[in-house]
Design a protein around this motif. Structure first.
Motif, PDB file in Angstrom:
ATOM      1  N   ALA A 133       0.829  -1.216   0.000  1.00 39.80           N
ATOM      2  CA  ALA A 133       0.000   0.000   0.000  1.00 39.80           C
ATOM      3  C   ALA A 133       0.860   1.261   0.000  1.00 39.80           C
ATOM      4  O   ALA A 133       0.623   2.192  -0.774  1.00 39.80           O
ATOM      5  CB  ALA A 133      -0.933  -0.016   1.211  1.00 39.80           C
ATOM      6  N   ALA A 134       1.868   1.302   0.868  1.00 38.11           N
ATOM      7  CA  ALA A 134       2.687   2.513   1.020  1.00 38.11           C
ATOM      8  C   ALA A 134       3.503   2.819  -0.237  1.00 38.11           C
ATOM      9  O   ALA A 134       4.016   3.930  -0.377  1.00 38.11           O
ATOM     10  CB  ALA A 134       3.625   2.363   2.210  1.00 38.11           C
ATOM     11  N   ASN A 135       3.636   1.841  -1.132  1.00 37.74           N
ATOM     12  CA  ASN A 135       4.445   2.053  -2.342  1.00 37.74           C
ATOM     13  C   ASN A 135       3.605   2.447  -3.556  1.00 37.74           C
ATOM     14  O   ASN A 135       4.149   2.610  -4.648  1.00 37.74           O
ATOM     15  CB  ASN A 135       5.237   0.778  -2.678  1.00 37.74           C
ATOM     16  N   LEU A 136       2.285   2.596  -3.380  1.00 34.87           N
ATOM     17  CA  LEU A 136       1.442   2.932  -4.541  1.00 34.87           C
ATOM     18  C   LEU A 136       1.677   4.397  -4.937  1.00 34.87           C
ATOM     19  O   LEU A 136       1.611   5.286  -4.086  1.00 34.87           O
ATOM     20  CB  LEU A 136      -0.035   2.697  -4.212  1.00 34.87           C
ATOM     21  N   HIS A 137       1.940   4.641  -6.195  1.00 39.00           N
ATOM     22  CA  HIS A 137       2.283   5.997  -6.661  1.00 39.00           C
ATOM     23  C   HIS A 137       2.119   6.072  -8.172  1.00 39.00           C
ATOM     24  O   HIS A 137       1.987   5.036  -8.838  1.00 39.00           O
ATOM     25  CB  HIS A 137       3.742   6.307  -6.298  1.00 39.00           C
ATOM     26  N   ILE A 138       2.167   7.291  -8.677  1.00 35.39           N
ATOM     27  CA  ILE A 138       2.236   7.518 -10.136  1.00 35.39           C
ATOM     28  C   ILE A 138       3.613   8.107 -10.427  1.00 35.39           C
ATOM     29  O   ILE A 138       3.939   9.197  -9.929  1.00 35.39           O
ATOM     30  CB  ILE A 138       1.150   8.511 -10.598  1.00 35.39           C
ATOM     31  N   GLY A 185      -5.155   3.469 -14.300  1.00 37.02           N
ATOM     32  CA  GLY A 185      -4.845   4.744 -14.947  1.00 37.02           C
ATOM     33  C   GLY A 185      -6.107   5.569 -15.057  1.00 37.02           C
ATOM     34  O   GLY A 185      -7.078   5.346 -14.335  1.00 37.02           O
ATOM     35  N   THR A 186      -6.043   6.541 -15.949  1.00 41.71           N
ATOM     36  CA  THR A 186      -7.196   7.430 -16.098  1.00 41.71           C
ATOM     37  C   THR A 186      -7.538   7.607 -17.564  1.00 41.71           C
ATOM     38  O   THR A 186      -6.651   7.642 -18.413  1.00 41.71           O
ATOM     39  CB  THR A 186      -6.926   8.795 -15.426  1.00 41.71           C
ATOM     40  N   ARG A 187      -8.844   7.683 -17.845  1.00 40.16           N
ATOM     41  CA  ARG A 187      -9.273   7.858 -19.236  1.00 40.16           C
ATOM     42  C   ARG A 187      -9.034   9.278 -19.713  1.00 40.16           C
ATOM     43  O   ARG A 187      -8.960   9.522 -20.903  1.00 40.16           O
ATOM     44  CB  ARG A 187     -10.757   7.505 -19.380  1.00 40.16           C
ATOM     45  N   ARG A 188      -8.972  10.229 -18.757  1.00 35.24           N
ATOM     46  CA  ARG A 188      -8.752  11.636 -19.140  1.00 35.24           C
ATOM     47  C   ARG A 188      -7.637  12.208 -18.260  1.00 35.24           C
ATOM     48  O   ARG A 188      -7.907  12.703 -17.161  1.00 35.24           O
ATOM     49  CB  ARG A 188     -10.025  12.468 -18.919  1.00 35.24           C
ATOM     50  N   ALA A 189      -6.408  12.141 -18.743  1.00 33.98           N
ATOM     51  CA  ALA A 189      -5.291  12.660 -17.938  1.00 33.98           C
ATOM     52  C   ALA A 189      -5.398  14.184 -17.875  1.00 33.98           C
ATOM     53  O   ALA A 189      -5.511  14.837 -18.924  1.00 33.98           O
ATOM     54  CB  ALA A 189      -3.973  12.252 -18.558  1.00 33.98           C
ATOM     55  N   PRO A 190      -5.395  14.799 -16.679  1.00 34.26           N
ATOM     56  CA  PRO A 190      -5.491  16.251 -16.599  1.00 34.26           C
ATOM     57  C   PRO A 190      -4.251  16.919 -17.206  1.00 34.26           C
ATOM     58  O   PRO A 190      -3.137  16.397 -17.117  1.00 34.26           O
ATOM     59  CB  PRO A 190      -5.576  16.538 -15.095  1.00 34.26           C
ATOM     60  N   HIS A 218       2.542   7.408 -19.980  1.00 27.83           N
ATOM     61  CA  HIS A 218       1.222   6.861 -19.682  1.00 27.83           C
ATOM     62  C   HIS A 218       1.073   6.814 -18.164  1.00 27.83           C
ATOM     63  O   HIS A 218       1.569   5.883 -17.519  1.00 27.83           O
ATOM     64  CB  HIS A 218       1.076   5.459 -20.283  1.00 27.83           C
ATOM     65  N   PRO A 219       0.433   7.859 -17.567  1.00 25.93           N
ATOM     66  CA  PRO A 219       0.364   7.891 -16.103  1.00 25.93           C
ATOM     67  C   PRO A 219      -0.373   6.671 -15.563  1.00 25.93           C
ATOM     68  O   PRO A 219      -1.467   6.345 -16.045  1.00 25.93           O
ATOM     69  CB  PRO A 219      -0.405   9.189 -15.809  1.00 25.93           C
ATOM     70  N   HIS A 220       0.241   6.007 -14.591  1.00 24.04           N
ATOM     71  CA  HIS A 220      -0.405   4.804 -14.042  1.00 24.04           C
ATOM     72  C   HIS A 220       0.100   4.511 -12.633  1.00 24.04           C
ATOM     73  O   HIS A 220       1.183   4.939 -12.246  1.00 24.04           O
ATOM     74  CB  HIS A 220      -0.133   3.597 -14.943  1.00 24.04           C
ATOM     75  N   VAL A 221      -0.729   3.768 -11.914  1.00 23.32           N
ATOM     76  CA  VAL A 221      -0.359   3.220 -10.607  1.00 23.32           C
ATOM     77  C   VAL A 221      -0.155   1.731 -10.821  1.00 23.32           C
ATOM     78  O   VAL A 221      -1.100   1.038 -11.225  1.00 23.32           O
ATOM     79  CB  VAL A 221      -1.498   3.421  -9.576  1.00 23.32           C
TER      80      VAL A 221
END
Ligand code: 2AM
Length: 176
Positions: A39-44, A91-96, A123-126
């Protein structure tokens, strides 16, 4: 020989969302699907720097401190599997736009400082699971994990006693 550390710029997932994601992940994926990320390692990741010297790290931190980018929100509403890398991600369908601009700035500063940057599009992702090299059934669409990001940070990555540990080295606010 000078000391180097493996560093990367990233957006940490807030602890409350980390906890919720980990529970949700346990319901969505079987134990055989892959190795869950702590959990503590989740990041983008915004920009991966590789193993760099303290001097280069300082120069990149000085540049990061001058960045003025607006805060942004994003909705983790997309999931995928890269079997080659063995990664299952959210990830996200609409990256800000703010996220894309921040990553572009950090990645170009890193490249100019001699840190190799992948030619693949950002490609932003967790990353949720690693070692996922076999077919995985992905969660049905309809999930949403909205997150407000108000800062970004520099992390070191160290593999110790069989575990990957990330340590936050410095953080900088986004403009709210
Ligand atoms: P990943 O989650 O897609 O594997 C720390 O290792 C972070 O940097 C991870 O989020 C990882 O992305 C990313 N990373 C590791 N090696 C990388 C590389 N060679 N190029 C780009 N990103 C990398």
């Amino acid at each position: 020989m000078s000391d180097t550390r493996r560093l990367f710029f990233a957006l940490p997932i807030p602890p409350k969302t980390q906890r919720a994601l980990v529970k949700w992940r346990a319901d969505q994926f079987s134990a055989e699907a892959g190795r869950p990320i702590a959990a503590a390692n989740l990041h983008i990741t915004l920009a991966f720097l590789g193993d760099i010297s303290e001097q280069k790290s300082q120069a990149l931190q000085n540049m990061a401190a001058r960045i003025k980018q607006p805060a942004f929100s994003l909705d983790l509403d997309d999931a995928g599997h890269w079997p080659g890398a063995g990664v299952v991600w959210l990830g996200t369908r609409r990256a800000p736009r703010g996220l894309l601009q921040l990553a572009e700035l950090l990645r170009s500063q890193a490249a100019r400082s001699g840190c190799y940057q992948s030619p693949l599009p950002f490609h932003p992702h967790v990353t949720l699971l690693r070692g996922a090299t076999k077919a995985v059934s992905l969660p049905p669409s309809g999930f949403h994990w909205p997150i407000d990001f108000e800062y970004f940070a520099l992390y070191s990555s160290e593999f110790r006693r069989g575990r990957t540990r990330y340590e936050q080295i410095a953080a900088w606010p986004l403009i709210t």
